[in-house]
Design an enzyme around this catalytic site. Structure first.
Site, PDB file in Angstrom:
ATOM      1  N   TYR A  27       0.846  -1.210   0.000  1.00 37.32           N
ATOM      2  CA  TYR A  27       0.000   0.000   0.000  1.00 37.32           C
ATOM      3  C   TYR A  27       0.872   1.247   0.000  1.00 37.32           C
ATOM      4  CZ  TYR A  27      -3.439  -3.484   1.016  1.00 37.32           C
ATOM      5  OH  TYR A  27      -4.230  -4.596   0.916  1.00 37.32           O
TER       6      TYR A  27
ATOM      7  N   TYR B 147       7.746  11.498   4.847  1.00 37.10           N
ATOM      8  CA  TYR B 147       6.893  10.298   4.758  1.00 37.10           C
ATOM      9  C   TYR B 147       6.558  10.004   3.290  1.00 37.10           C
ATOM     10  CZ  TYR B 147       2.448   7.716   4.760  1.00 37.10           C
ATOM     11  OH  TYR B 147       1.427   6.834   4.486  1.00 37.10           O
TER      12      TYR B 147
HETATM   13  N1  LIG Z   1      -3.789   6.000   7.469  1.00 37.34           N
HETATM   14  C1  LIG Z   1      -3.893   6.729   6.371  1.00 37.34           C
HETATM   15  O1  LIG Z   1      -4.594   7.748   6.339  1.00 37.34           O
HETATM   16  C2  LIG Z   1      -3.187   6.311   5.100  1.00 37.34           C
HETATM   17  C3  LIG Z   1      -3.302   7.106   3.963  1.00 37.34           C
HETATM   18  C4  LIG Z   1      -2.652   6.720   2.785  1.00 37.34           C
HETATM   19  C5  LIG Z   1      -1.905   5.568   2.763  1.00 37.34           C
HETATM   20  N2  LIG Z   1      -1.784   4.811   3.893  1.00 37.34           N
HETATM   21  C6  LIG Z   1      -0.967   3.587   3.817  1.00 37.34           C
HETATM   22  O2  LIG Z   1      -1.803   2.478   4.148  1.00 37.34           O
HETATM   23  C7  LIG Z   1      -1.046   1.469   4.797  1.00 37.34           C
HETATM   24  C8  LIG Z   1      -1.730   1.078   6.100  1.00 37.34           C
HETATM   25  O3  LIG Z   1      -1.741   2.194   6.984  1.00 37.34           O
HETATM   26  P1  LIG Z   1      -2.516   2.162   8.390  1.00 37.34           P
HETATM   27  O4  LIG Z   1      -3.455   3.292   8.383  1.00 37.34           O
HETATM   28  O5  LIG Z   1      -3.003   0.782   8.672  1.00 37.34           O
HETATM   29  O6  LIG Z   1      -1.299   2.508   9.362  1.00 37.34           O
HETATM   30  P2  LIG Z   1      -1.069   2.130  10.910  1.00 37.34           P
HETATM   31  O7  LIG Z   1      -2.368   1.904  11.598  1.00 37.34           O
HETATM   32  O8  LIG Z   1      -0.121   3.143  11.442  1.00 37.34           O
HETATM   33  O9  LIG Z   1      -0.357   0.707  10.834  1.00 37.34           O
HETATM   34  C9  LIG Z   1       0.982   0.581  10.477  1.00 37.34           C
HETATM   35  C10 LIG Z   1       1.446  -0.781  10.952  1.00 37.34           C
HETATM   36  O10 LIG Z   1       2.816  -0.919  10.567  1.00 37.34           O
HETATM   37  C11 LIG Z   1       3.505  -1.522  11.634  1.00 37.34           C
HETATM   38  N3  LIG Z   1       4.915  -1.204  11.641  1.00 37.34           N
HETATM   39  C12 LIG Z   1       5.494  -0.003  11.904  1.00 37.34           C
HETATM   40  N4  LIG Z   1       6.832  -0.135  11.916  1.00 37.34           N
HETATM   41  C13 LIG Z   1       7.084  -1.447  11.634  1.00 37.34           C
HETATM   42  C14 LIG Z   1       8.272  -2.212  11.526  1.00 37.34           C
HETATM   43  N5  LIG Z   1       9.486  -1.664  11.708  1.00 37.34           N
HETATM   44  N6  LIG Z   1       8.171  -3.518  11.236  1.00 37.34           N
HETATM   45  C15 LIG Z   1       6.954  -4.105  11.060  1.00 37.34           C
HETATM   46  N7  LIG Z   1       5.793  -3.446  11.183  1.00 37.34           N
HETATM   47  C16 LIG Z   1       5.867  -2.127  11.470  1.00 37.34           C
HETATM   48  C17 LIG Z   1       2.837  -0.968  12.874  1.00 37.34           C
HETATM   49  O11 LIG Z   1       3.124  -1.825  13.951  1.00 37.34           O
HETATM   50  P3  LIG Z   1       3.581  -1.199  15.387  1.00 37.34           P
HETATM   51  O12 LIG Z   1       2.379  -0.471  15.882  1.00 37.34           O
HETATM   52  O13 LIG Z   1       3.967  -2.402  16.167  1.00 37.34           O
HETATM   53  O14 LIG Z   1       4.724  -0.271  15.080  1.00 37.34           O
HETATM   54  C18 LIG Z   1       1.378  -0.988  12.470  1.00 37.34           C
HETATM   55  O15 LIG Z   1       0.809  -2.249  12.757  1.00 37.34           O
HETATM   56  C19 LIG Z   1       0.361   2.046   4.939  1.00 37.34           C
HETATM   57  O16 LIG Z   1       1.144   1.615   3.845  1.00 37.34           O
HETATM   58  C20 LIG Z   1       0.168   3.541   4.833  1.00 37.34           C
HETATM   59  O17 LIG Z   1       1.328   4.183   4.356  1.00 37.34           O
HETATM   60  C21 LIG Z   1      -2.409   5.144   5.056  1.00 37.34           C
END
Ligand SMILES: NC(=O)c1ccc[n+]([C@@H]2O[C@H](COP(=O)([O-])OP(=O)(O)OC[C@H]3O[C@@H](n4cnc5c(N)ncnc54)[C@H](OP(=O)(O)O)[C@@H]3O)[C@@H](O)[C@H]2O)c1
Length: 293
Positions: free
Chosen positions: A103, A129
């Site tokens: 993603y 980012y």
């Molecule tokens: N949220 C948004 O608005 C948004 C918008 C556009 C794109 N995206 C993309 O969508 C995807 C999912 O985002 P999300 O909203 O689910 O984000 P999120 O809730 O912040 O989840 C990110 C996950 O990545 C894990 N992570 C962080 N550092 C890590 C590491 N070193 N090794 C393994 N796992 C690690 C975190 O685990 P820990 O908590 O243990 O660190 C968490 O489970 C990402 O690719 C993000 O860039 C998100």
């Protein structure tokens, strides 16, 4: 512990999207869902041997360094997780012939186009980012293989305590007036919808996916400003009687300085995804209504 052959390897099972993916992928077969510290994307030694041993048919990567403001000072961490590790995962997937689903974000754009972005539009991230996510995309593309880079935007879930929807609901119970920016525009995207669409793709089979691998925009249908999104949240709130906020006042992003600059109009045009997979992305408001129901 890892000697059961697994069809689908899912990272970040406790993240916002990862949790929904785990739920949606389970009916598709053997899912091995992992989280830090079992798999740490900053430490390739925690995942390369595991992937080689498991030989999954699919690697699904919703893991990311997502702290947009903190990334400005933790540049190396953001790059290691979002760029370096993404490339390594793609390489491992390619070596064993697995389909890699990753993603990415609307923050690869600068928001100056003034219309929804297409996949081929020029990328000019405004913050660390966004730059790290773009490097991740490029690393995956350089490897080749059967990969999907799904750029999404403004992902929310009701499980996410600090997320936008829950914050708006919380503020509406604490303040009589809310201020929301009218000049930040994107696609509110329900994490569950994103997860279920990912599962729909996988259900179509490896052969079907391999023929359609590539970069796609995948987000909630239509777009909205933060102001319009907040208005809809308050209108669809099933416990409206608890709100004390009488009105939402319009504001500008420039009134709320943050360490990381964000694109203003970063809505994504998802028509390539819809036509390739013959799917319709529900309008963001319909998805919000279902999420809040
Ligand atoms: N949220 C948004 O608005 C948004 C918008 C556009 C794109 N995206 C993309 O969508 C995807 C999912 O985002 P999300 O909203 O689910 O984000 P999120 O809730 O912040 O989840 C990110 C996950 O990545 C894990 N992570 C962080 N550092 C890590 C590491 N070193 N090794 C393994 N796992 C690690 C975190 O685990 P820990 O908590 O243990 O660190 C968490 O489970 C990402 O690719 C993000 O860039 C998100």
């Amino acid at each position: 512990m890892h000697n059961i052959p697994s069809k689908i390897l899912l990272l970040a099972k406790n993240g916002q999207l990862g949790w929904e993916l785990h739920r949606s992928l389970l009916p598709l077969g053997k899912v091995l869902a992992l989280e830090t510290p079992q798999i740490d994307l900053e430490k390739p030694e925690t995942f390369i041997p595991l992937i080689r041993e498991l030989k999954p048919a699919y690697i699904i990567n919703p893991a990311a360094y997502t702290a947009v403001d903190l990334a400005e000072t933790e540049q190396e961490r953001a790059r290691n997780i979002n760029a370096v590790a993404a490339g390594i995962l793609a390489e491992e997937a390619q070596k064993m012939g697995a389909v890699f689903i990753h993603y990415s974000t609307d923050y690869v754009f600068d928001g100056k186009k003034g219309a929804p972005y297409l996949e081929e539009d020029e990328t000019t991230p405004l913050n660390v980012y966004g730059e790290s996510k773009l490097q991740g995309e490029r690393g995956i593309q350089a490897v080749g293989g059967s990969h999907f880079i799904l750029r999404t935007s403004w992902v929310y879930s009701l499980r996410q305590q600090g997320g936008f929807v829950n914050k708006v609901l919380q503020w509406s119970r604490q303040q009589t007036q809310l201020r929301m920016v009218t000049d930040q525009i994107g696609n509110p995207t329900w994490a569950r919808m994103l997860a279920e669409i990912t599962a729909l793709l996988i259900a179509r089979g490896e052969g079907y996916l391999r023929e359609r691998a590539g970069l796609y925009h995948l987000a909630g249908g239509g777009f909205a400003s933060r102001f319009e999104w907040a208005q809809a949240i308050l209108e669809l709130d099933p416990q409206q009687q608890e709100q004390i906020a009488a009105e939402i006042l319009p504001a500008l992003t420039s009134e709320f300085p943050t360490p990381a600059e964000r694109p203003l109009f970063s809505a994504l045009d998802c028509s390539k995804f819809e036509s390739t997979f013959n799917l319709t992305l529900p309008p963001w408001r319909t998805a919000l209504q279902l999420a809040m129901g």
